[in-house]
Design a protein around this motif. Structure first.
Motif, PDB file in Angstrom:
ATOM      1  N   ASN A 123      19.193  -7.706  42.414  1.00 59.27           N
ATOM      2  CA  ASN A 123      20.293  -6.738  42.405  1.00 59.27           C
ATOM      3  C   ASN A 123      20.624  -6.254  43.809  1.00 59.27           C
ATOM      4  N   LEU A 124      19.597  -6.078  44.627  1.00 54.78           N
ATOM      5  CA  LEU A 124      19.838  -5.637  46.002  1.00 54.78           C
ATOM      6  C   LEU A 124      20.656  -6.675  46.763  1.00 54.78           C
ATOM      7  N   LEU A 125      20.310  -7.948  46.608  1.00 53.28           N
ATOM      8  CA  LEU A 125      21.043  -8.997  47.316  1.00 53.28           C
ATOM      9  C   LEU A 125      22.469  -9.128  46.808  1.00 53.28           C
ATOM     10  N   ILE A 126      22.668  -8.991  45.492  1.00 51.73           N
ATOM     11  CA  ILE A 126      24.029  -9.050  44.941  1.00 51.73           C
ATOM     12  C   ILE A 126      24.871  -7.898  45.485  1.00 51.73           C
ATOM     13  N   ARG A 127      24.291  -6.716  45.491  1.00 53.59           N
ATOM     14  CA  ARG A 127      25.046  -5.529  45.928  1.00 53.59           C
ATOM     15  C   ARG A 127      25.385  -5.597  47.411  1.00 53.59           C
ATOM     16  N   THR A 128      24.420  -5.980  48.229  1.00 54.10           N
ATOM     17  CA  THR A 128      24.696  -6.039  49.670  1.00 54.10           C
ATOM     18  C   THR A 128      25.690  -7.151  50.005  1.00 54.10           C
ATOM     19  N   THR A 129      25.630  -8.246  49.265  1.00 51.20           N
ATOM     20  CA  THR A 129      26.608  -9.314  49.485  1.00 51.20           C
ATOM     21  C   THR A 129      28.016  -8.827  49.186  1.00 51.20           C
ATOM     22  N   GLY A 130      28.165  -8.036  48.117  1.00 49.23           N
ATOM     23  CA  GLY A 130      29.471  -7.488  47.766  1.00 49.23           C
ATOM     24  C   GLY A 130      30.007  -6.515  48.793  1.00 49.23           C
ATOM     25  N   LEU A 131      29.120  -5.953  49.602  1.00 49.81           N
ATOM     26  CA  LEU A 131      29.545  -5.009  50.641  1.00 49.81           C
ATOM     27  C   LEU A 131      29.663  -5.675  52.006  1.00 49.81           C
ATOM     28  N   GLY A 132      29.527  -6.976  52.041  1.00 49.44           N
ATOM     29  CA  GLY A 132      29.668  -7.684  53.309  1.00 49.44           C
ATOM     30  C   GLY A 132      28.459  -7.613  54.206  1.00 49.44           C
ATOM     31  N   ILE A 133      27.304  -7.214  53.671  1.00 49.02           N
ATOM     32  CA  ILE A 133      26.063  -7.178  54.454  1.00 49.02           C
ATOM     33  C   ILE A 133      25.348  -8.507  54.244  1.00 49.02           C
ATOM     34  N   PRO A 134      25.148  -9.303  55.285  1.00 50.40           N
ATOM     35  CA  PRO A 134      24.612 -10.667  55.123  1.00 50.40           C
ATOM     36  C   PRO A 134      23.104 -10.710  54.922  1.00 50.40           C
ATOM     37  N   LEU A 135      22.599  -9.895  54.001  1.00 49.87           N
ATOM     38  CA  LEU A 135      21.151  -9.842  53.793  1.00 49.87           C
ATOM     39  C   LEU A 135      20.645 -11.139  53.151  1.00 49.87           C
ATOM     40  N   ARG A 136      21.417 -11.673  52.200  1.00 47.47           N
ATOM     41  CA  ARG A 136      20.973 -12.870  51.500  1.00 47.47           C
ATOM     42  C   ARG A 136      20.764 -14.051  52.458  1.00 47.47           C
ATOM     43  N   SER A 137      21.676 -14.233  53.385  1.00 49.70           N
ATOM     44  CA  SER A 137      21.548 -15.364  54.313  1.00 49.70           C
ATOM     45  C   SER A 137      20.297 -15.229  55.172  1.00 49.70           C
ATOM     46  N   HIS A 138      19.939 -14.003  55.540  1.00 50.45           N
ATOM     47  CA  HIS A 138      18.720 -13.804  56.333  1.00 50.45           C
ATOM     48  C   HIS A 138      17.471 -14.037  55.486  1.00 50.45           C
ATOM     49  N   VAL A 139      17.548 -13.697  54.189  1.00 47.27           N
ATOM     50  CA  VAL A 139      16.422 -13.976  53.290  1.00 47.27           C
ATOM     51  C   VAL A 139      16.232 -15.484  53.153  1.00 47.27           C
ATOM     52  N   GLU A 140      17.333 -16.203  52.970  1.00 39.69           N
ATOM     53  CA  GLU A 140      17.256 -17.660  52.836  1.00 39.69           C
ATOM     54  C   GLU A 140      16.767 -18.319  54.122  1.00 39.69           C
ATOM     55  N   ALA A 141      17.058 -17.694  55.250  1.00 38.66           N
ATOM     56  CA  ALA A 141      16.605 -18.243  56.532  1.00 38.66           C
ATOM     57  C   ALA A 141      15.149 -17.884  56.831  1.00 38.66           C
ATOM     58  N   GLY A 142      14.572 -16.995  56.026  1.00 43.04           N
ATOM     59  CA  GLY A 142      13.188 -16.603  56.235  1.00 43.04           C
ATOM     60  C   GLY A 142      12.993 -15.488  57.245  1.00 43.04           C
ATOM     61  N   THR A 143      14.086 -14.914  57.733  1.00 44.45           N
ATOM     62  CA  THR A 143      13.969 -13.815  58.696  1.00 44.45           C
ATOM     63  C   THR A 143      13.681 -12.490  58.013  1.00 44.45           C
ATOM     64  N   VAL A 144      14.188 -12.332  56.774  1.00 43.96           N
ATOM     65  CA  VAL A 144      13.999 -11.105  56.010  1.00 43.96           C
ATOM     66  C   VAL A 144      13.254 -11.432  54.726  1.00 43.96           C
ATOM     67  N   GLU A 145      12.293 -10.589  54.382  1.00 40.90           N
ATOM     68  CA  GLU A 145      11.567 -10.737  53.122  1.00 40.90           C
ATOM     69  C   GLU A 145      11.864  -9.523  52.247  1.00 40.90           C
ATOM     70  N   VAL A 146      12.322  -9.789  51.026  1.00 40.09           N
ATOM     71  CA  VAL A 146      12.574  -8.730  50.047  1.00 40.09           C
ATOM     72  C   VAL A 146      11.563  -8.917  48.930  1.00 40.09           C
ATOM     73  N   ARG A 147      10.683  -7.951  48.761  1.00 41.13           N
ATOM     74  CA  ARG A 147       9.551  -8.102  47.849  1.00 41.13           C
ATOM     75  C   ARG A 147       9.580  -7.006  46.787  1.00 41.13           C
ATOM     76  N   ALA A 148       9.482  -7.404  45.512  1.00 36.78           N
ATOM     77  CA  ALA A 148       9.391  -6.437  44.419  1.00 36.78           C
ATOM     78  C   ALA A 148       7.974  -5.890  44.341  1.00 36.78           C
ATOM     79  N   VAL A 149       7.865  -4.577  44.128  1.00 47.06           N
ATOM     80  CA  VAL A 149       6.565  -3.920  44.045  1.00 47.06           C
ATOM     81  C   VAL A 149       6.487  -3.190  42.712  1.00 47.06           C
ATOM     82  N   ASP A 150       5.421  -3.439  41.971  1.00 46.88           N
ATOM     83  CA  ASP A 150       5.172  -2.725  40.720  1.00 46.88           C
ATOM     84  C   ASP A 150       4.138  -1.643  40.992  1.00 46.88           C
ATOM     85  N   PRO A 151       4.573  -0.408  41.189  1.00 47.55           N
ATOM     86  CA  PRO A 151       3.618   0.645  41.585  1.00 47.55           C
ATOM     87  C   PRO A 151       2.614   0.983  40.503  1.00 47.55           C
TER      88      PRO A 151
END
Length: 494
Positions: A307-335
């Protein structure tokens, strides 16, 4: 000359023990059933076998079949370990009637002691696990006989160049002290049952003779690879020099509001009602850093990474491309399934992988899932201090109760943070808008203004200072120039 160390084979335990156990010494491993004592003992022996050492497991409470079943559950083989089953079954009961002069307990205790030493002499192990002392304690019948039996056993094993783990279960207060006085170290395991979520396990080094150790409780888990200990984070042990350069968002107005951007080695709290854009602004900083080649990470406690990647993509923030490139890691945490020690270990791994900006999104999910953690504030303080020492820019989101007239935050972290970004909803002429301001920046100057915050398909927009309004943070501001506002609304309607 420094004492030679023996690696335990338990991930995370050796750093707590200052490099491992001292060779040719005996250690007591104690805890309630199910805390991981036998598993740690097996890991200790398998590590020795991997290094080509002779290893011996003496089972007073576990049969050979039980030991093999435990090892196979982790995908291990005990081929390199000598396993000797010493459990007394029906034969001991049948023989007791034949004892006339000596107590059956005394005879059996003597036989067990002789058998232990005979197996040690036969195998001549470098590593030994005796599981467990409870059988010897029951046969000894009183603390005097128990102490005498352990003292003799310990002296004879110590003279055979062997590093041993003596496993014992928790007993009534005072009964377990006998063994603790005769060994070089005591490792205590605990299992906790919080009101919500899975059971928590932790380890504490109660005694470590002739060596330093990291004190306090260390969270641990029993997973697919056996026992994994998460050393308690001590920020003062990780002091390094780092750059004081600024971390920019890529939005000129936001960077001006922050007095030039965020500083490395600082922590920033983004606080405000749900939906005001805290996570989006944090993602903007990460994406901007990634565009400069810096690695970043976002730990999602509430929102899913998808959901974070979908939302940021819709706002023009290129987070997904950085995740695919391995520069950014988005990790789910179950507290509900993660202890504070596991969180610290995850963050430490990210830092060791050279992530320079880390986002915890959000603290609310973590706090709500761990209401029984009394020292959560101290844990976060230590975690942020560690990240500061490593020169990592840390962003934490924190949602306040309510939407317009927000109340206090569920957790006061503003005194820990170096910078506080305050987000607010406000209503003007029947329209809900969002505002942003910097209310604290410990490391330098910043704008004192309040700016409007908008999210458009082209990206995040931070407007000019809202100079025509007063009382924005109350949610219902006063209009200082109503004629200008009416003219602006009329032009937008046309």
């Amino acid at each position: 000359m420094e004492n030679e160390r023996v690696q335990t084979g338990v991930r995370g335990l050796d750093p707590i023990l200052n490099g491992g156990l001292i060779r040719n010494s005996l250690y007591l491993l104690k805890g309630a059933p199910g805390t991981g004592k036998t598993t740690i003992g097996l890991q200790f022996l398998l590590e020795g076998a991997r290094r080509g050492e002779k290893c011996l497991y003496l089972g007073l409470s576990e049969t050979r079949g039980q030991v093999d079943a435990l090892a196979s559950s982790f995908g291990w083989s005990t081929d390199g370990v000598e396993v000797h089953d010493m459990r007394r079954r029906g034969e001991a009961e049948q023989q007791r009637g034949a004892y006339t002069v000596f107590s059956p307990h005394e005879v059996e205790l003597e036989e067990i002691s002789k058998e232990i030493l005979a197996q040690v002499d036969r195998v001549q192990p470098s590593r030994l696990v005796l599981d467990s002392l409870s059988e010897i304690r029951l046969l000894a019948d009183d603390s005097f006989r128990y102490r005498r039996a352990l003292l003799r056993l310990g002296d004879q094993i110590a003279g055979r160049n062997c590093t041993g783990l003596l496993i014992d279960v928790d007993t009534e207060p005072g009964q377990g002290v006998v063994a603790e006085t005769l060994v070089s170290g005591v490792l205590e395991l605990e299992q906790l049952s919080p009101d919500y979520g899975g059971d928590r396990r932790r380890l504490r080094v109660r005694k470590l003779r002739a060596s330093q150790s990291v004190g306090g409780y260390h969270d641990m888990e029993i997973g697919a690879g056996g026992v994994h200990v998460f050393p308690r984070l001590v920020a003062s042990q990780h002091r390094t020099m780092h750059s004081s350069s600024e971390v920019l968002s890529g939005i000129a107005e936001l960077d001006r509001l922050l007095g030039g951007g965020l500083d490395r080695g600082t922590s920033t709290v983004l606080v405000g009602p749900a939906g005001t854009g805290k996570s989006t602004i944090a993602a903007q900083f990460v994406a901007r850093a990634a565009s400069r080649g810096e690695k970043g990470a976002i730990l999602c406690f509430d929102e899913s990474p998808t959901n974070l990647l979908i939302r940021t993509t819709g706002l023009g923030i290129p987070l997904r491309s950085h995740v695919e490139a391995g520069t950014v890691e988005v990790r789910a945490v179950d507290p509900a399934e993660m202890s504070p020690g596991q969180l610290s270990d995850s963050v430490r791994q990210l830092v060791e992988e050279d992530h320079r900006i880390v986002v915890l999104d959000s603290l609310n999910g973590y706090i709500n899932a761990m209401p029984g953690e009394r020292f959560l504030a101290a844990h976060l303080h230590e975690l942020l201090a560690y990240l500061s020492e490593k020169g990592v820019a840390t962003l934490l989101t924190l949602a306040q109760h309510g939407f317009v007239a927000s109340s206090e935050s569920p957790f006061n972290i503003s005194y820990i943070a170096d910078t506080v970004l305050l987000f607010r909803y406000f209503e003007v002429a029947g329209e809900v808008r969002q505002a942003l301001s910097v209310v604290k920046k410990r490391t330098g100057g910043h704008e004192r203004t309040i700016r409007e915050l908008r999210f458009e398909p082209s990206g995040v927009v931070v407007g000019e200072p809202l100079l025509k309004f007063q009382g924005i943070f109350s949610g219902i501001p006063q209009i200082l120039d109503p004629d200008a506002l009416r003219a602006k609304r009329g032009s937008s309607e046309r």
